[in-house]
Design a protein around this motif. Structure first.
Motif, mmCIF file in Angstrom:
data_model
loop_
_atom_site.group_PDB
_atom_site.id
_atom_site.type_symbol
_atom_site.label_atom_id
_atom_site.label_comp_id
_atom_site.label_asym_id
_atom_site.label_seq_id
_atom_site.Cartn_x
_atom_site.Cartn_y
_atom_site.Cartn_z
ATOM 1 N N ALA A 1 0.797 -1.230 0.000
ATOM 2 C CA ALA A 1 0.000 0.000 0.000
ATOM 3 C C ALA A 1 0.830 1.282 0.000
ATOM 4 O O ALA A 1 0.561 2.189 -0.804
ATOM 5 N N PRO A 2 1.838 1.450 0.864
ATOM 6 C CA PRO A 2 2.621 2.696 0.828
ATOM 7 C C PRO A 2 3.314 2.920 -0.505
ATOM 8 O O PRO A 2 3.440 4.065 -0.964
ATOM 9 N N TYR A 3 3.764 1.838 -1.135
ATOM 10 C CA TYR A 3 4.410 1.967 -2.444
ATOM 11 C C TYR A 3 3.417 2.443 -3.498
ATOM 12 O O TYR A 3 3.707 3.365 -4.271
ATOM 13 N N PHE B 1 0.630 4.018 -3.055
ATOM 14 C CA PHE B 1 0.248 5.399 -2.752
ATOM 15 C C PHE B 1 1.314 6.364 -3.278
ATOM 16 O O PHE B 1 0.999 7.400 -3.884
ATOM 17 N N SER B 2 2.567 6.035 -3.055
ATOM 18 C CA SER B 2 3.668 6.873 -3.520
ATOM 19 C C SER B 2 3.718 6.918 -5.043
ATOM 20 O O SER B 2 3.987 7.961 -5.648
ATOM 21 N N TRP C 1 1.237 6.356 -7.301
ATOM 22 C CA TRP C 1 0.078 6.892 -8.012
ATOM 23 C C TRP C 1 -0.429 8.214 -7.454
ATOM 24 O O TRP C 1 -1.001 9.007 -8.196
ATOM 25 N N LEU C 2 -0.234 8.429 -6.159
ATOM 26 C CA LEU C 2 -0.788 9.642 -5.546
ATOM 27 C C LEU C 2 0.278 10.529 -4.909
ATOM 28 O O LEU C 2 -0.021 11.655 -4.535
ATOM 29 N N GLY C 3 1.470 10.010 -4.764
ATOM 30 C CA GLY C 3 2.528 10.772 -4.097
ATOM 31 C C GLY C 3 3.485 11.417 -5.062
ATOM 32 O O GLY C 3 3.114 11.864 -6.148
#
Length: 267
Positions: free
Chosen positions: A256-258, A260-261, A263-265
């Motif tokens: 999940a953190p990857y 998020f980074s 696509w959204l980060g």
């Protein structure tokens, strides 16, 4: 007097050629199609597909490493991952440390000192994408995050291979939740050995990508399909909802953190 806005020139990384991109996606596509077919097969066909899946998956990730980081990266990464994978497995089957007591079935193909030759390629297959994820998510704890990712991946791999008879365990104490045939020591073994492998790779391998570099799309597809396919196969084909929940939760927490980074980060 006019005020001019100065915009510094950004370093734009050009993508790889259409031919190279097509070749990468073809190799990855074969690897994923082999995974898709796994729950639908049995007997000798399943045995061959099991081995082929590892080789094609390792080939896809090695090709991505080559097109993203260059020849020095991919040859170093393969040398370290294959060597580490072989010797940690040799120690494991010989001593029972760090995973527990287990043995491989001859159905996995030719062996060298009780370790099937295909097994180190499974380590290489997952090491590169896990390293990519860990490096993007964190700067100071790459080895820890990467070790967690290696352990999370095995929560899907091990039950599938044990149920297929590819290796067997001796369980005398605590076991992995929902899988009484796998000792809990295996999860800790993967965490420790995964941290060691990712630490070495992170220390040795360059971080800078080629000017003409493949994107992380192939890595994204590989990791997302592993998560999605692991959940679906255990829910609907293998009747193991507990493993689907355990793997889906832990591997999803790693991924999940990857995502998020990505696509959204930050770009």
């Amino acid at each position: 007097m006019s005020i001019r806005h100065y915009n510094p020139r950004r370093r734009h990384r050009r993508g790889i050629s259409d031919r190279s991109r097509l070749f990468l996606y073809l190799v990855l596509g074969v690897a994923l199609l082999l995974q898709v077919s796994y729950p639908l097969l049995e007997g000798e066909t399943l045995r061959v597909v099991t081995i082929a899946t590892v080789y094609w998956g390792a080939g896809a990730m090695a090709l991505h490493a080559l097109l993203s980081y260059g020849a020095r990266y991919v040859f170093t990464y393969l040398a370290i991952a294959l060597t580490f994978g072989f010797f940690i497995e040799l120690i494991g089957v010989s001593t029972g440390w760090p995973f527990g007591v287990y043995s491989y079935d001859p159905s996995l193909g030719p062996q060298l000192i009780s370790v099937p030759l295909v097994v180190p390629f499974a380590w290489a297959m997952i090491a590169h994408p896990v390293l990519c994820v860990a490096r993007r998510v964190t700067k100071n704890w790459v080895f820890l995050y990467g070790g967690f990712g290696m352990m999370a991946y095995d929560l899907f791999l091990d039950p599938q291979m044990v149920s297929g008879g590819r290796w067997t365990w001796e369980v005398t104490g605590s076991h992995v939740p929902f899988t009484p045939e796998i000792p809990l020591s295996n999860a800790f073994g993967w965490l420790l050995s995964g941290m060691a492998l990712i630490a070495v790779l992170h220390l040795v391998l360059p971080r800078d990508r080629r000017k003409q570099s493949a994107s992380y799309t192939a890595v994204d597809f590989f990791l997302i399909w592993t998560w999605f396919g692991g959940i679906v196969s255990n829910l609907f084909f293998f009747d193991r909802p507990g493993i689907a929940f355990l793997f889906g939760t832990i591997y999803g927490a790693f991924l999940a953190p990857y995502l998020f980074s990505r696509w959204l980060g930050r770009p």
